[in-house]
Design a protein around this motif. Structure first.
Motif, short mmCIF file in Angstrom:
data_model
loop_
_atom_site.label_atom_id
_atom_site.label_comp_id
_atom_site.label_asym_id
_atom_site.label_seq_id
_atom_site.Cartn_x
_atom_site.Cartn_y
_atom_site.Cartn_z
N VAL A 28 4.09 5.20 4.00
CA VAL A 28 4.58 5.13 2.73
C VAL A 28 5.32 5.58 2.34
N PRO A 29 5.96 4.86 0.94
CA PRO A 29 7.47 5.90 0.30
C PRO A 29 6.93 7.09 -0.65
N VAL A 30 7.58 8.21 -0.22
CA VAL A 30 6.98 9.94 -0.40
C VAL A 30 8.23 10.10 -1.24
N VAL A 31 8.16 10.33 -3.06
CA VAL A 31 9.09 10.62 -3.84
C VAL A 31 8.81 12.16 -4.00
N ASN A 32 9.00 13.02 -4.00
CA ASN A 32 8.73 15.22 -4.25
C ASN A 32 7.47 15.15 -3.38
#
Ligand code: AMP
Length: 402
Positions: free
Chosen positions: A25-29
């Motif tokens: 999955v995309p992970v941001v911060n």
């Protein structure tokens, strides 16, 4: 295409089922920014666990290059997975060299458990499709289900080799994806039109070549249309253009004639003098592009032509935006055409299938992502399928009837 088993064909009962999912999955911060991939596997988990079966989930995450990399452990996803699937999730760490501890944890888990295994790419054998690693993975259950279409273009231990070792089936999300794609290219409602846009011809040559033989009309838009215009002898100013690929563009146009496929290129274009949002811009016919200008979108006459071609079609396949859609107002061509296709779909006049990273973002930007017949979020796998390539993870499912 339905030559694979589905969950209904497996006698799951209380068995342990090794399920390949895509939790990359995309992970941001440190936070999951889009949980679509988790949401899509929930129905398969419910189906497997409903009579006490255990779902043993395998997934890769990031690129640990075959080494145990604590920063890329899948443990961080446990809470979101549990919340979205509405089930407790047991995390089982392993280096994938010795799975005896993992086997015991699975055996000790209560009936109906969801067990998430550590990142499959912590072992180098995963990406080399190592048979011994696949055999260790296969020891974690009695059945194998692949519910990760987005990873099916890669022959890895957890997507390919393992399918030869256990009775197998496609999961519900994989099944849905494959049946949508069959509607698109396998047995489409004719006429079939493809819309291919995006930045460069070089990344989509196989795609264009494969589509020529299958579609009735091919719309070429985005930066890649500039190479075709240049090859046809037109000036494209400072536009993105792969001049060295002019011979390829000519070959594609010649083949289109042989295949009786009409190629639809822009006839007018929005031209700016800087590659930025709200840059001053003017409309030009493609035979009179300003030598200092950059084509950033198709113009209104081209939009009308593309809409009319869609009106004639029974099925639309779409990959790649028609312009630099991230920069307003050069999103107009993509947005108008997307909304038109969504409208035709809503009225039952069109089967619309789209996919590939930027395409999903472009349809979301146009507000119609949920109004197409099917939108595939599987970037690489969707493109390889559109290119007519065999996806090893899908082919392997057919190899061993359950
Ligand atoms: P792709 O990943 O090949 O589908 O390309 C998508 C990218 O193509 C997007 O970021 C668009 O901004 C870009 N693009 C589309 N049309 C143009 C254009 N005329 N000039 C420059 N970039 C474009």
């Amino acid at each position: 295409m339905d030559s694979f088993n589905t969950l209904d064909d497996l006698n799951i009962g209380k068995k342990s089922v090794v399920v390949r999912v895509d939790l990359n999955v995309p992970v941001v911060n440190g936070k999951i920014s889009d949980s679509t991939r988790i949401e899509r596997i929930a129905p398969t988990i419910w189906e497997i666990t409903k009579y006490g079966g255990k779902a043993v989930l395998l997934s890769h995450f990031g690129r640990p290059d075959g080494k145990v990399t604590p920063d890329l452990s899948l443990e961080f996803i446990v809470n979101d997975l549990a919340r979205i699937c509405n089930r407790e999730v047991i995390f089982v760490d392993t280096d994938w060299i010795d799975v005896s501890g993992a086997k015991k944890s699975i055996a000790d888990a209560p009936a109906g458990s969801v067990i998430l295994m550590q990142n499959t790419r912590f072992h180098p054998g995963e990406t080399s499709n190592d048979k011994d690693l696949a055999a260790r993975m296969a020891q974690l259950g009695e059945l194998y289900v692949n519910d990760a279409f987005s990873s099916a273009h890669r022959a890895h231990s957890s997507t390919e080799a393992i399918a030869h070792l256990l009775p197998n089936a496609a999961g519900l999300s994989m099944q849905k994806e494959l049946s949508a794609l069959t509607k698109g290219l396998g047995n489409p409602k004719k006429p079939l039109i493809a819309l291919v846009g995006g930045a460069k011809v070089s990344t989509k040559i196989d795609l264009l070549e494969n589509l020529l033989a299958k579609v009735d009309a091919l719309v070429i838009g985005g930066g890649m249309a500039n190479t075709f215009l240049f090859a046809a002898g037109l000036g494209v100013g400072n536009s993105l253009c792969e001049k060295d690929l002019a011979p390829t563009a000519i070959r594609i146009m010649d083949r289109a004639v042989d295949e009786q496929c009409s190629i639809i290129l822009p006839v007018d274009a929005m031209v700016a003098f800087k590659f930025e949002a709200n840059a001053p811009h003017r409309l030009y016919g493609v035979d009179a592009i300003d030598p200092m200008g950059m084509i950033l979108d198709v113009g209104p006459m081209s939009i009308q032509r593309i809409k009319a071609a869609i009106d004639d079609a029974g099925t639309l396949l779409w990959n790649g935006p028609l312009g630099a859609f991230e920069l307003s107002p050069f999103d107009r061509g993509t947005v108008e055409v997307a909304r038109h296709a969504a409208e035709r779909t809503k009225h039952g006049n069109l089967v619309s299938i789209a996919g590939g990273g930027d395409t999903v973002a472009a349809l979301a930007h146009a507000g119609v992502k949920d109004q197409f017949t099917y939108v595939s979020t599987a970037g690489g796998a969707f493109l390889e399928w559109m290119e007519g390539k065999t996806l090893p993870g899908v082919a392997a499912l057919r190899a061993l009837p359950g």
